[in-house]
Write a protein that holds these residues in place. Structure first.
Motif, PDB file in Angstrom:
ATOM      1  N   SER A 147       0.833  -1.200   0.000  1.00 60.10           N
ATOM      2  CA  SER A 147       0.000   0.000   0.000  1.00 60.10           C
ATOM      3  C   SER A 147       0.868   1.252   0.000  1.00 60.10           C
ATOM      4  O   SER A 147       1.925   1.293   0.635  1.00 60.10           O
ATOM      5  CB  SER A 147      -0.915   0.015   1.227  1.00 60.10           C
ATOM      6  OG  SER A 147      -1.800  -1.093   1.198  1.00 60.10           O
ATOM      7  N   ALA A 148       0.414   2.276  -0.707  1.00 56.69           N
ATOM      8  CA  ALA A 148       1.118   3.557  -0.748  1.00 56.69           C
ATOM      9  C   ALA A 148       0.676   4.403   0.440  1.00 56.69           C
ATOM     10  O   ALA A 148      -0.528   4.638   0.636  1.00 56.69           O
ATOM     11  CB  ALA A 148       0.829   4.279  -2.054  1.00 56.69           C
ATOM     12  N   ALA A 149       1.626   4.871   1.224  1.00 55.47           N
ATOM     13  CA  ALA A 149       1.312   5.600   2.453  1.00 55.47           C
ATOM     14  C   ALA A 149       0.574   6.907   2.189  1.00 55.47           C
ATOM     15  O   ALA A 149      -0.222   7.353   3.005  1.00 55.47           O
ATOM     16  CB  ALA A 149       2.594   5.867   3.237  1.00 55.47           C
ATOM     17  N   TYR A 156      -2.694   6.979  -5.773  1.00 53.43           N
ATOM     18  CA  TYR A 156      -2.272   5.626  -6.140  1.00 53.43           C
ATOM     19  C   TYR A 156      -2.407   4.696  -4.936  1.00 53.43           C
ATOM     20  O   TYR A 156      -1.768   4.927  -3.911  1.00 53.43           O
ATOM     21  CB  TYR A 156      -0.833   5.630  -6.641  1.00 53.43           C
ATOM     22  CG  TYR A 156      -0.678   6.288  -7.988  1.00 53.43           C
ATOM     23  CD1 TYR A 156      -1.024   5.609  -9.151  1.00 53.43           C
ATOM     24  CD2 TYR A 156      -0.209   7.595  -8.094  1.00 53.43           C
ATOM     25  CE1 TYR A 156      -0.903   6.211 -10.390  1.00 53.43           C
ATOM     26  CE2 TYR A 156      -0.075   8.212  -9.332  1.00 53.43           C
ATOM     27  CZ  TYR A 156      -0.422   7.517 -10.476  1.00 53.43           C
ATOM     28  OH  TYR A 156      -0.310   8.113 -11.704  1.00 53.43           O
ATOM     29  N   PRO A 157      -3.190   3.616  -5.041  1.00 57.12           N
ATOM     30  CA  PRO A 157      -3.393   2.748  -3.878  1.00 57.12           C
ATOM     31  C   PRO A 157      -2.163   1.939  -3.498  1.00 57.12           C
ATOM     32  O   PRO A 157      -1.968   1.617  -2.327  1.00 57.12           O
ATOM     33  CB  PRO A 157      -4.545   1.835  -4.314  1.00 57.12           C
ATOM     34  CG  PRO A 157      -4.489   1.838  -5.813  1.00 57.12           C
ATOM     35  CD  PRO A 157      -4.002   3.196  -6.193  1.00 57.12           C
ATOM     36  N   THR A 158      -1.334   1.575  -4.493  1.00 60.67           N
ATOM     37  CA  THR A 158      -0.148   0.760  -4.215  1.00 60.67           C
ATOM     38  C   THR A 158       1.089   1.379  -4.870  1.00 60.67           C
ATOM     39  O   THR A 158       0.979   2.188  -5.804  1.00 60.67           O
ATOM     40  CB  THR A 158      -0.313  -0.677  -4.764  1.00 60.67           C
ATOM     41  OG1 THR A 158      -0.392  -0.614  -6.201  1.00 60.67           O
ATOM     42  CG2 THR A 158      -1.552  -1.344  -4.193  1.00 60.67           C
ATOM     43  N   ASP A 237       8.334  10.088  -2.062  1.00 57.25           N
ATOM     44  CA  ASP A 237       8.466   9.561  -0.704  1.00 57.25           C
ATOM     45  C   ASP A 237       8.070   8.094  -0.676  1.00 57.25           C
ATOM     46  O   ASP A 237       8.779   7.242  -0.106  1.00 57.25           O
ATOM     47  CB  ASP A 237       7.557  10.335   0.260  1.00 57.25           C
ATOM     48  CG  ASP A 237       8.177  11.628   0.764  1.00 57.25           C
ATOM     49  OD1 ASP A 237       9.404  11.783   0.669  1.00 57.25           O
ATOM     50  OD2 ASP A 237       7.413  12.488   1.250  1.00 57.25           O
ATOM     51  N   ASP A 238       6.933   7.763  -1.288  1.00 56.92           N
ATOM     52  CA  ASP A 238       6.465   6.379  -1.267  1.00 56.92           C
ATOM     53  C   ASP A 238       7.376   5.441  -2.043  1.00 56.92           C
ATOM     54  O   ASP A 238       7.657   4.316  -1.603  1.00 56.92           O
ATOM     55  CB  ASP A 238       5.037   6.303  -1.819  1.00 56.92           C
ATOM     56  CG  ASP A 238       3.992   6.763  -0.813  1.00 56.92           C
ATOM     57  OD1 ASP A 238       4.339   6.894   0.386  1.00 56.92           O
ATOM     58  OD2 ASP A 238       2.838   6.997  -1.215  1.00 56.92           O
ATOM     59  N   VAL A 239       7.883   5.892  -3.202  1.00 60.92           N
ATOM     60  CA  VAL A 239       8.746   5.032  -4.015  1.00 60.92           C
ATOM     61  C   VAL A 239      10.062   4.748  -3.290  1.00 60.92           C
ATOM     62  O   VAL A 239      10.487   3.587  -3.156  1.00 60.92           O
ATOM     63  CB  VAL A 239       9.003   5.675  -5.395  1.00 60.92           C
ATOM     64  CG1 VAL A 239      10.123   4.922  -6.133  1.00 60.92           C
ATOM     65  CG2 VAL A 239       7.735   5.680  -6.228  1.00 60.92           C
TER      66      VAL A 239
END
Length: 584
Positions: A147-149, A156-158, A237-239
Motif C-alpha cells: 500500500s502507498a502511504a 495511487y493505492p499501491t 516519498d512512497d517510491v
C-alpha cells in the motif's frame, strides 16, 4: 585502472563518437565485478571539447548575454540571468526592484520545467514497472501488494500502481510531466516573451514591461502546480521508502559524502545591489541561501568565500595547464589561486600525454581543495541548515529542514517538510528534487505578491541605464543557478572588451574527472560506491546495470550519456544508454 584509462583515451580522440555535439556528452567507463556485486573502477569522461568561453573573448560587452545564453539548448534564461549579474557587478549597475522580482519569476519557471522533466521523463522510468519487472522481479511482485502511504494525496493505492504510471512513454506520470513542462514554459512566455533563449534578461534589469493583468495571468497559468507539487513530493516519498524497505543495501546506491556548493538563487529586491563589496550581505538575503556544505556540515554562507575558494584543475583533462597568475586577489582583497576561473586560460591539447593520464574534456572543479557536487537539491540542503531565508508565509528554514506551506488547490493545503537526510545517496538527491518543485513554487508565489505590492506603490522601472567605460579593468562574477544547480560566469573586462570569460556548469562539475591528488569526481565516487542489487541476470550479456544507471541519473547530467562496462574475468564489454538528455 589501466583498462579504464585506455578506453577513455580512445573515446576522447575518436571523431566518430556519436556524442560529439555542442552540448557535449558523458561516458562512464566501469569495471564490473559481478561475482563481488560491485564496481571495481570507474572513469567519468566528458567526451567533447565545449569551449564556449572562447566565443566571448575580445568581444564587445553587449554580446555577452546573447552569446552565453546559447550555452544550453534548454537553459538559456539562467545563463542570460547569470551573465547579466556578472556584467552588473563589473559595471556597477543596480537593477530596479521590479526588475529583480521579474527575474525571479522567470527563473522559477525554468526550474518548474526542469525538475518535473528529471523526475518523470528522465529518471522516472528507472523506477517504473517495465524496468523493475525486468531487473528485480521480486521487488515488482512486492510493489503490487504494498500500500502507498500517501494514497490520499497522489491517488495511487499501491506502489506498483505508481510504478506502472512511471513507464516511459505510456505511463500517465510520464505524460503528465510533459504537460507540466509545457505549462511552465507557457507561464514564462507570458512575462518573458519567448522560451527558450529569452532576450528579455539584460544587464541592468529586463527588457519587458509588467502590469497587474500580466502577473495575475501568470500565476493563474501556474495554478496546476499547486497540487502537482504536493503529489510530486509524496509519490517519491512512497517510491524511495519502499525501496529502502525492500533492501537496506539501496541506502548505498550512489552514496557519497554530503559535499555541495550552491550560490543561492532568487535575489531580494531590497538588498541586491550587484556589488562584490556587499555580496555577502545580499547573498544571504536570497530566497535560497548560498553556502558550502562539507561532510554534511555548513561551512560558510559568504559569497566571497565561496568564490575565492573555487579552483579548476586540468591534470586529468585534455588541456595544458595555464602558466600565468595575473589576478592574485579578488576585489575584496581575498587571495585567489592560480587555478581560480578569473585566472583560467583554455589551452586545448587533445593529444596531451603526461604522467597524470588525462581522460576527459571536463576539468576537476574543487572548493577549498574539496570535491563537491551540485544540484537543485543543494538549494534545499543549504537553505535548511542556514536558517537565513527572509520571512515568508510560504517557506521557512528550521536548521534541520525546509518547511513549505503549500496552499489549497483541489487538494487541501499541506505543510511539506523536507528534512536533511542522515545519509546522502541517489534516492535522497531525487527526493530533494521532488520537494524542490514545491520550493520553486513557493518562492514564485512569494515574488508574485512582492511584484504586486511594488506595482501598487507605483513602481514601473524595469531597467537601469548605464554607460560602458572605454578604459579600465573590471571584474564580475554572476552567482547564478540552473535547474541542475550551481552556475557561474566570471568576466575580466578591459574597457569595453571582454579579456577573459569563463563559465562553470553543473553537469561538468558533477561529471568531472579525478583531482591532481587522486580524489574521484562526484559521479565517479557515487558509482564506485554503488552495490549491484539487480537480481535478474545470469552473466554479463543479461546484465542491465540499473543500479549504476540510477546512481548516474541522480546527478541529472543533462547531456547524452552512456555506460561502457568491462566485466572482470571476461573479455565481454557492453554499452548501456542512460536516459539523461530528454530526447524522447
Amino acid at each position: 585502472m589501466a583498462e579504464i584509462e585506455h578506453m577513455n583515451t580512445v573515446q576522447a580522440s575518436d571523431s566518430s563518437d556519436p556524442f560529439r555535439r555542442i552540448g557535449g556528452g558523458l561516458a562512464l567507463h566501469c569495471s564490473i565485478d559481478l561475482a563481488g556485486r560491485k564496481v571495481s573502477d570507474v572513469g567519468s569522461v566528458a567526451t567533447t571539447y565545449r569551449g564556449y568561453e572562447s566565443l566571448l573573448r575580445n568581444r564587445d560587452l553587449q554580446d555577452a548575454g546573447l552569446i552565453s545564453s546559447t550555452a544550453s539548448g534548454i537553459c538559456g534564461g539562467v545563463h542570460a540571468a547569470t551573465s547579466a549579474q556578472c556584467l552588473e557587478m563589473a559595471l556597477g549597475i543596480r537593477p530596479p526592484p521590479l526588475a529583480i522580482v521579474a527575474r525571479n519569476l522567470l527563473l522559477s519557471c525554468q526550474y518548474l520545467n526542469d525538475n518535473p522533466m528529471h523526475l518523470f521523463v528522465l529518471c522516472g522510468p528507472d523506477y517504473s514497472e517495465d524496468t523493475v519487472k525486468a531487473t528485480n522481479p521480486e521487488i515488482w511482485a512486492r510493489a503490487q501488494r504494498t500500500s502507498a502511504a500517501h494514497a490520499a494525496i497522489h491517488g495511487y493505492p499501491t506502489v506498483g500502481a505508481i510504478m506502472t504510471d512511471l513507464n516511459r512513454g505510456s505511463g500517465k506520470l510520464f505524460v503528465e510531466a510533459l504537460g507540466m513542462m509545457r505549462t511552465a514554459r507557457a507561464a514564462y512566455v507570458l512575462l518573458g516573451g519567448k522560451y527558450p533563449h529569452s532576450e528579455s534578461i539584460c544587464p541592468g534589469g529586463v527588457s519587458l514591461t509588467l502590469c497587474m493583468e500580466q502577473l495575475d495571468a501568470f500565476v493563474r497559468k501556474l495554478e496546476p502546480f499547486i497540487d502537482y507539487a504536493k503529489r510530486c513530493a509524496r509519490i517519491w516519498d512512497d517510491v524511495f521508502d519502499f525501496f529502502y524497505a525492500c533492501d537496506p543495501a539501496f541506502r548505498e546506491l550512489g552514496r557519497a559524502p554530503a559535499n555541495m556548493i550552491d550560490f543561492g538563487q532568487w535575489d531580494h529586491e531590497e538588498y541586491y545591489d550587484a556589488t562584490y563589496e556587499n555580496c555577502d550581505r545580499w547573498g544571504e538575503k536570497r530566497w535560497s541561501t548560498p553556502g558550502a556544505v562539507i561532510d554534511g556540515k555548513l561551512i560558510t554562507t559568504d559569497l566571497t568565500r565561496l568564490n575565492s575558494g573555487v579552483e579548476e584543475f586540468v591534470d586529468r583533462s585534455f588541456y595544458d595547464a595555464w602558466q600565468g597568475h595575473p589576478h592574485r586577489e579578488d576585489p575584496a582583497g581575498n587571495p585567489l589561486s592560480q587555478h581560480h576561473p578569473w585566472n583560467k586560460a583554455i589551452n586545448r591539447n587533445p593529444e596531451k600525454n603526461s604522467g597524470s593520464r588525462p581522460y576527459s574534456w571536463a576539468t576537476a572543479t574543487v572548493w577549498n581543495r574539496n570535491t563537491f557536487e551540485v544540484g537543485a537539491y543543494a538549494r534545499l540542503y543549504i537553505s535548511a541548515l542556514a536558517q537565513k531565508i527572509p520571512f515568508s508565509k510560504f517557506v521557512m528554514s528550521t536548521g534541520r529542514s525546509l518547511v513549505l506551506h503549500v496552499p489549497a488547490g483541489e487538494l487541501p493545503s499541506e505543510r511539506l517538510e523536507w528534512q536533511v537526510p542522515r545519509i546522502w545517496n541517489a534516492f535522497e538527491r531525487n527526493r530533494a528534487r521532488a520537494y524542490a518543485v514545491a520550493f520553486n513554487l513557493m518562492v514564485t508565489l512569494e515574488n508574485y505578491h512582492r511584484a504586486r505590492n511594488l506595482l501598487s506603490r507605483g513602481e514601473q522601472d524595469m531597467a537601469t541605464p548605464f554607460d560602458i567605460p572605454a578604459t579600465g579593468k573590471r571584474f564580475g562574477v554572476g552567482f547564478g543557478g540552473a535547474g541542475r544547480g550551481f552556475l557561474a560566469h566570471w568576466a575580466v573586462l578591459t574597457g569595453a572588451e571582454i579579456s577573459n570569460y569563463q563559465v562553470s556548469v553543473p553537469s561538468r562539475i558533477n561529471g568531472g574527472p579525478r583531482t591532481p591528488w587522486g580524489e574521484l569526481g562526484p559521479c565517479e565516487r557515487a558509482v564506485l560506491n554503488t552495490p549491484i542489487i539487480e537480481s535478474n541476470w545470469t552473466g554479463p550479456a543479461s546484465f542491465h546495470g540499473i543500479d549504476l544507471v540510477r546512481a548516474i541519473q541522480s546527478f541529472d547530467p543533462c547531456m547524452p550519456c552512456q555506460m561502457h562496462l568491462i566485466f572482470k574475468g571476461t573479455d565481454f564489454t557492453s554499452a548501456i544508454e542512460v536516459n539523461t538528455d530528454g530526447l524522447i
